[in-house]
Design a protein around this motif. Structure first.
Motif, PDB file in Angstrom:
ATOM      1  N   LEU A  89       4.617  37.414 -21.438  1.00 15.81           N
ATOM      2  CA  LEU A  89       4.178  38.804 -21.391  1.00 15.81           C
ATOM      3  C   LEU A  89       3.989  39.335 -19.977  1.00 15.81           C
ATOM      4  N   GLY A  90       3.665  38.476 -19.021  1.00 16.91           N
ATOM      5  CA  GLY A  90       3.174  38.921 -17.731  1.00 16.91           C
ATOM      6  C   GLY A  90       4.124  39.746 -16.896  1.00 16.91           C
ATOM      7  N   TYR A  91       5.081  39.083 -16.235  1.00 20.56           N
ATOM      8  CA  TYR A  91       6.005  39.775 -15.341  1.00 20.56           C
ATOM      9  C   TYR A  91       6.786  40.863 -16.076  1.00 20.56           C
ATOM     10  N   ILE A  92       7.332  40.532 -17.227  1.00 23.08           N
ATOM     11  CA  ILE A  92       8.190  41.472 -17.949  1.00 23.08           C
ATOM     12  C   ILE A  92       7.371  42.672 -18.434  1.00 23.08           C
ATOM     13  N   GLY A  93       6.166  42.418 -18.931  1.00 24.51           N
ATOM     14  CA  GLY A  93       5.321  43.516 -19.368  1.00 24.51           C
ATOM     15  C   GLY A  93       4.897  44.409 -18.224  1.00 24.51           C
ATOM     16  N   TYR A  94       4.543  43.811 -17.077  1.00 26.02           N
ATOM     17  CA  TYR A  94       4.074  44.610 -15.954  1.00 26.02           C
ATOM     18  C   TYR A  94       5.195  45.461 -15.362  1.00 26.02           C
ATOM     19  N   TYR A  95       6.346  44.853 -15.137  1.00 27.56           N
ATOM     20  CA  TYR A  95       7.419  45.581 -14.459  1.00 27.56           C
ATOM     21  C   TYR A  95       8.171  46.533 -15.383  1.00 27.56           C
TER      22      TYR A  95
END
Length: 577
Positions: A474-480
């Motif tokens: 979830l982290g990088y893909i969700g943030y960017y």
């Protein structure tokens, strides 16, 4: 007898050692943990005036640490809310300073125990070279803050204060632990309970009743300091429990409660063995195919004996080998000797509990370590960022036990002690350097080469921010991407948690069928898993883009390559019109 100047130099030396080692790790590797960007999306929304939320307009708590979300928000405000790298480095500096304070409290606790300068600094170096501590102190997690609070607590429990008010310092440390992590009562309670059990530390000569009174006052203070956050978040989100905790605890819910007394809902559901949460591993665990829903509600469960209940929630003792191992060692690519060393550290950390002749404080430290280790064993998936907290309790018990044994055996075994110290420092240094190399490549090839580009690509190709994305990382893909994420296990998506509860399943094919997300972001083994459960599901999507770093991973000359291989390839699917 050490002079005041010598004590000050020792304190500053400990602070600099524990603050600089993780900063050097961060400078070399550039590592930013996946979960940091899950939290930072909420931090950034708070800093820009959109509320402490992951998805603007949806009040969902997608973080667990109060300080872990508020401090990055503060760092973002200080750096202008548009300089993510500057905000991260400011947070790293704060975290490294917190770990430096943890080192100071460790130094003072060991000095109070009578550890001579030579063995003391060797022991501090062994702890400072713990690779997971350095990583999770500076990669965006809250570990440095938690360790500072934990070691503050141990110091308050074992070193009598000059002002005669131990409850004040204990209460402050307990509040700091809770502000660092909501399961902090386990980490704070383990050494407190052990000190009480063995009558050690500040209880020596005063008795357990006196210590219980101090605990009562400390508990009242810590509750008063933490309660505003607890009540405030409850009022804001409508629940005192973070959605991340709810998502991770769903499988525990049916593995225990439903097996004892299955629900009798109006809508019958099938019960299937939950698939494990995808974790870095060379090959995935097979997932059971969905079974047709029964026409009648399940019969009431028979009475369970205590032993049967233990079997339903059996301990995962392999978690013990992860406490001192490199990050995700279970993914493969490490020499067998590494796991052996990690297991030896666990053994020697718990051994003082049984050794004759050691002090009560040493025995209490070992008991606290084993208590936290048991907590890790109860977790279905003991993630690596949990481990440094227990590891430090183990290091503490090991160092105290070693010095007790040194005094008991005398100087006749000096050569053996020097050899043991040399082996310990060499092993820790090897692991530290190997993990540095691994995480440097992982950051460059996976985080910056695969997951960040996926997020940016989705942001550019989505027709609306309301389009939904189903995925696990979830982290990088969700943030960017800044899109609406319906992740597994539902860290940012209460609807995913609700579906898992309704159908009592972790079957991805079932969840995707119900959610109908716009996008899927899947690893190859996840595509295979879904096709095995429902062959008609993936054909409803077009494979529009593949991000592949397998060539770079194959060429990398590092240990622990299995961790990278899990995330080296992702395919993006878009739902057909």
């Amino acid at each position: 007898m050490i002079s005041a100047d010598g004590r000050r130099r020792g304190v500053w030396g400990a602070f600099l050692l524990f603050a600089l080692v993780p900063l050097l790790f961060a400078l070399y590797t550039g590592n930013v943990w996946e979960d940091y960007y899950i939290t930072f999306r909420s931090s950034q929304n708070l800093a820009t005036g959109h509320g402490l939320v992951f998805q603007q307009g949806e009040k969902v708590q997608t973080y667990t640490s109060a300080l872990g979300v508020l401090l990055p928000a503060f760092c973002s405000v200080v750096t202008g809310t548009t300089h993510d790298a500057a905000a991260l480095w400011l947070f790293r500096l704060l975290s490294a300073g917190a770990l430096g304070l943890a080192g100071v409290f460790l130094y003072r606790a060991l000095r109070h125990h009578g550890v001579p300068p030579g063995p003391l600094w060797i022991g501090l170096l062994v702890v400072a070279l713990d690779a997971k501590t350095a990583a999770f102190d500076t990669n965006g997690m809250e570990n440095g803050l938690l360790l500072a609070a934990l070691l503050f607590s141990f110091w308050a429990l074992t070193v009598p204060p000059r002002d005669g008010r131990p409850w004040l310092w204990i209460g402050l440390s307990w509040a700091a632990i809770m502000w660092s992590r909501p399961d902090g009562f386990i980490y704070g309670g383990a050494p407190a309970g052990a000190i009480l059990l063995f009558g050690a530390g500040i209880a020596t000569g005063r008795g357990r009743l006196w210590l219980l009174r101090q605990y009562g006052l400390a508990l009242a203070l810590s509750v008063a300091l933490y309660l505003p956050w607890f009540l405030g978040s409850w009022a804001y989100y409508g629940s005192p429990v973070s959605n991340t905790v709810a998502a991770k605890g769903v499988n525990l819910h049916w593995s225990f409660l439903e097996k004892i007394a299955p629900k009798r809902d109006a809508v019958p559901v099938s019960v299937e063995a939950p698939a494990p949460v995808p974790a870095p591993a060379p090959t995935p665990a097979p997932t059971a195919a969905a079974t047709p829903a029964p026409t009648e509600a399940p019969a009431a469960a028979p009475h369970r004996s205590f032993l049967q209940l233990l079997h339903l929630n059996r301990l995962h003792f392999e978690a013990l080998s992860y406490i001192y191992s490199p990050i995700y060692i279970q993914s493969g690519g490490w020499p067998p000797a590494v796991k052996t060393w990690a297991c030896l550290l666990v053994f020697f950390g718990g051994l003082p509990l049984l050794l004759p002749g050691v002090t009560r404080t040493t025995r209490a430290a070992a008991f606290a370590f084993l208590g936290v280790a048991a907590y890790y064993c109860y977790m279905p998936h003991a993630s690596p960022w949990y481990m440094p907290t227990g590891a430090w309790l183990g290091y503490l018990a090991l160092l105290l036990g070693a010095i007790d044994l040194h005094y008991l055996t005398g100087a006749s075994h000096r050569l053996a002690w020097r050899a043991a110290a040399g082996i310990a420092v060499a092993a820790q240094l090897f692991l530290f350097l190997a993990v540095c190399a691994e995480m440097r490549v992982q950051q460059r090839l996976i985080e910056l080469g695969v997951r960040t580009p996926i997020g940016l690509w989705l942001r550019d190709h989505a027709a609306s921010k309301k389009e939904t994305v189903f995925l696990e990382p979830l982290g990088y893909i969700g943030y960017y991407s800044q899109l609406k994420m319906v992740d597994f296990p539902g860290l940012s998506a209460p609807e995913v948690v609700a579906l898992r509860r309704k159908f009592q399943t972790d079957n991805w094919a079932v969840l995707i069928r119900e959610l109908k997300p716009t996008w899927l972001v899947l690893r190859p083994f996840e595509v295979e898993m879904i096709n095995g459960d429902n062959p008609a599901l993936i054909p409803q999507y077009d494979a529009v883009k593949t991000f592949d770093a397998s060539a770079g991973v194959a060429a990398a000359r590092i240990y622990g390559k299995g961790y990278l291989e899990c995330d080296q390839t992702f395919t993006v699917f878009r739902r057909k019109e």
